[in-house]
Design a protein around this motif. Structure first.
Motif, PDB file in Angstrom:
ATOM      1  N   SER A   1       0.826  -1.207   0.000  1.00  0.00           N
ATOM      2  CA  SER A   1       0.000   0.000   0.000  1.00  0.00           C
ATOM      3  C   SER A   1       0.859   1.255   0.000  1.00  0.00           C
ATOM      4  CB  SER A   1      -0.922   0.007   1.223  1.00  0.00           C
ATOM      5  OG  SER A   1      -1.841  -1.059   1.168  1.00  0.00           O
ATOM      6  N   LEU A   2       1.984   1.216   0.708  1.00  0.00           N
ATOM      7  CA  LEU A   2       2.847   2.385   0.803  1.00  0.00           C
ATOM      8  C   LEU A   2       3.813   2.498  -0.363  1.00  0.00           C
ATOM      9  CD1 LEU A   2       3.746   2.289   4.610  1.00  0.00           C
ATOM     10  CD2 LEU A   2       2.194   3.885   3.466  1.00  0.00           C
TER      11      LEU A   2
ATOM     12  N   LEU B   1      13.328   0.678  -1.904  1.00  0.00           N
ATOM     13  CA  LEU B   1      12.233  -0.264  -1.672  1.00  0.00           C
ATOM     14  C   LEU B   1      11.194  -0.200  -2.795  1.00  0.00           C
ATOM     15  CD1 LEU B   1      11.780   0.275   2.175  1.00  0.00           C
ATOM     16  CD2 LEU B   1      12.738  -1.737   1.046  1.00  0.00           C
ATOM     17  N   LYS B   2      10.917   1.012  -3.273  1.00  0.00           N
ATOM     18  CA  LYS B   2       9.970   1.145  -4.382  1.00  0.00           C
ATOM     19  C   LYS B   2      10.461   0.404  -5.613  1.00  0.00           C
ATOM     20  CE  LYS B   2       7.386   5.464  -3.776  1.00  0.00           C
ATOM     21  NZ  LYS B   2       7.064   6.742  -4.431  1.00  0.00           N
TER      22      LYS B   2
ATOM     23  N   ILE C   1       5.723   9.628   1.717  1.00  0.00           N
ATOM     24  CA  ILE C   1       5.992   8.392   2.458  1.00  0.00           C
ATOM     25  C   ILE C   1       7.015   8.657   3.557  1.00  0.00           C
ATOM     26  CG2 ILE C   1       6.814   6.013   2.316  1.00  0.00           C
ATOM     27  CD1 ILE C   1       5.893   5.970  -0.581  1.00  0.00           C
ATOM     28  N   THR C   2       8.042   9.468   3.250  1.00  0.00           N
ATOM     29  CA  THR C   2       9.044   9.831   4.261  1.00  0.00           C
ATOM     30  C   THR C   2       8.386  10.511   5.455  1.00  0.00           C
ATOM     31  OG1 THR C   2      10.821  10.054   2.639  1.00  0.00           O
ATOM     32  CG2 THR C   2      11.096  11.235   4.715  1.00  0.00           C
ATOM     33  N   GLN C   3       7.459  11.409   5.186  1.00  0.00           N
ATOM     34  CA  GLN C   3       6.791  12.135   6.266  1.00  0.00           C
ATOM     35  C   GLN C   3       5.960  11.219   7.155  1.00  0.00           C
ATOM     36  OE1 GLN C   3       5.082  15.256   3.544  1.00  0.00           O
ATOM     37  NE2 GLN C   3       5.683  16.608   5.211  1.00  0.00           N
TER      38      GLN C   3
ATOM     39  N   ASN D   1      14.146   7.198   5.557  1.00  0.00           N
ATOM     40  CA  ASN D   1      14.973   7.991   4.647  1.00  0.00           C
ATOM     41  C   ASN D   1      14.483   7.852   3.206  1.00  0.00           C
ATOM     42  OD1 ASN D   1      17.368   8.253   2.710  1.00  0.00           O
ATOM     43  ND2 ASN D   1      18.193   9.133   4.601  1.00  0.00           N
ATOM     44  N   PRO D   2      14.379   8.974   2.463  1.00  0.00           N
ATOM     45  CA  PRO D   2      13.869   8.905   1.094  1.00  0.00           C
ATOM     46  C   PRO D   2      14.697   8.029   0.168  1.00  0.00           C
ATOM     47  CG  PRO D   2      14.754  11.090   1.581  1.00  0.00           C
ATOM     48  CD  PRO D   2      14.641  10.360   2.881  1.00  0.00           C
TER      49      PRO D   2
END
Length: 211
Positions: free
Chosen positions: A177-178, A202-203, A188-190, A195-196
Motif C-alpha cells: 500500500s505504501l 524499496l519502491k 511516504i518519508t513524512q 529515509n527517502p
C-alpha cells in the motif's frame, strides 16, 4: 490432515456465522457489481454443483516472488457459493524464508498449520506484539482489522489454511500500500520517518520509479 482442516474451518465458521435464512442459498452473480452486503443472487435455474466447489487449493503454487510466498484466496469473488454465508478461506504457501507481510482484513481470521513451521503474530492498537512459532496442527486466531503476519520459520516450505468470518474479508498489504502505488516518496518519508533514499530503493523492488 487436509480433510480435518476443512472440516474444522467450515464447521467452526458455519456455527459462528449469522444468517437470516429466507432462501436455501444465494450463489453470487459475480458478473454483476458487488455491494456492502455481497453479490446479488445468481438465477436459480443457472446454479450448478460447481458453484459450491473450489478447486484452487489442489496445486502447490509458486513462491518465486519478492515475498517467497503465495496466498490462494477462496473469497466470494472466486467462490460464489460462499455468498451470504459469512465465511471464506485461503491457502498460504511459504517457500524457505517466505513471509506473508504485515496486512489487515475486514474480518477475524484463524490459521491452522499443516506443513512446516510458521511464526505468526499480530500487533494490537497499543502497539503490543503477540507472536509465536507454530508447528503442524497448531491454530492461531487474529482479531479483526489488526495488523498481522506469517513467516516461514523452518528450513523447508510451509503451508497453512486460513478461515474468515466473512465471505469477502479483503486483504491490504501494508508494504504494498505504501510502496507499490502512487504515493510520492516525500510523503511516504513524512508518514513513516524512513529515509527517502531507502524508500526509493524499496519502491524499485516493486518496479515503481515515481518520485
Amino acid at each position: 490432515m487436509n480433510s480435518l482442516v476443512f472440516f474444522f474451518l467450515f464447521s467452526l465458521f458455519i456455527s459462528l456465522a449469522y444468517c437470516d435464512i429466507e432462501f436455501d442459498f444465494c450463489v453470487g452473480d459475480i458478473s454483476r457489481q458487488t455491494s456492502p452486503v455481497g453479490y446479488a443472487c445468481k438465477n436459480r435455474a443457472t446454479v450448478t454443483i460447481d458453484d459450491f466447489i473450489f478447486t484452487g487449493f489442489r496445486v502447490q503454487k509458486t513462491t518465486t516472488n519478492i515475498y517467497k510466498a503465495n496466498a490462494t484466496l477462496a473469497f466470494t469473488n472466486t467462490f460464489p457459493g460462499l455468498n451470504g454465508l459469512g465465511i471464506a478461506t485461503s491457502k498460504i504457501d511459504l517457500g524457505v524464508g517466505g513471509v506473508i507481510p504485515a496486512h489487515t482484513h475486514r474480518t477475524s481470521e484463524f490459521i491452522i498449520v499443516v506443513k512446516g513451521s510458521i511464526i505468526a503474530g499480530f500487533v494490537d492498537t497499543n502497539n503490543t506484539a503477540y507472536f509465536k512459532r507454530l508447528e503442524v496442527g497448531d491454530v492461531m486466531v487474529f482479531p479483526p482489522t489488526l495488523v498481522h503476519f506469517q513467516v516461514n520459520a523452518g528450513k523447508t516450505s510451509a503451508t497453512a489454511y486460513s478461515g474468515y468470518n466473512g465471505a469477502n474479508p479483503g486483504i491490504q498489504l501494508i508494504t504494498n500500500s505504501l510502496l507499490a502505488g502512487n504515493l510520492p516518496t516525500d510523503l511516504i518519508t513524512q508518514i513513516t520517518l524512513v529515509n527517502p533514499l531507502e524508500i526509493a530503493r524499496l519502491k524499485s523492488l516493486f518496479g515503481i520509479t515515481n518520485a
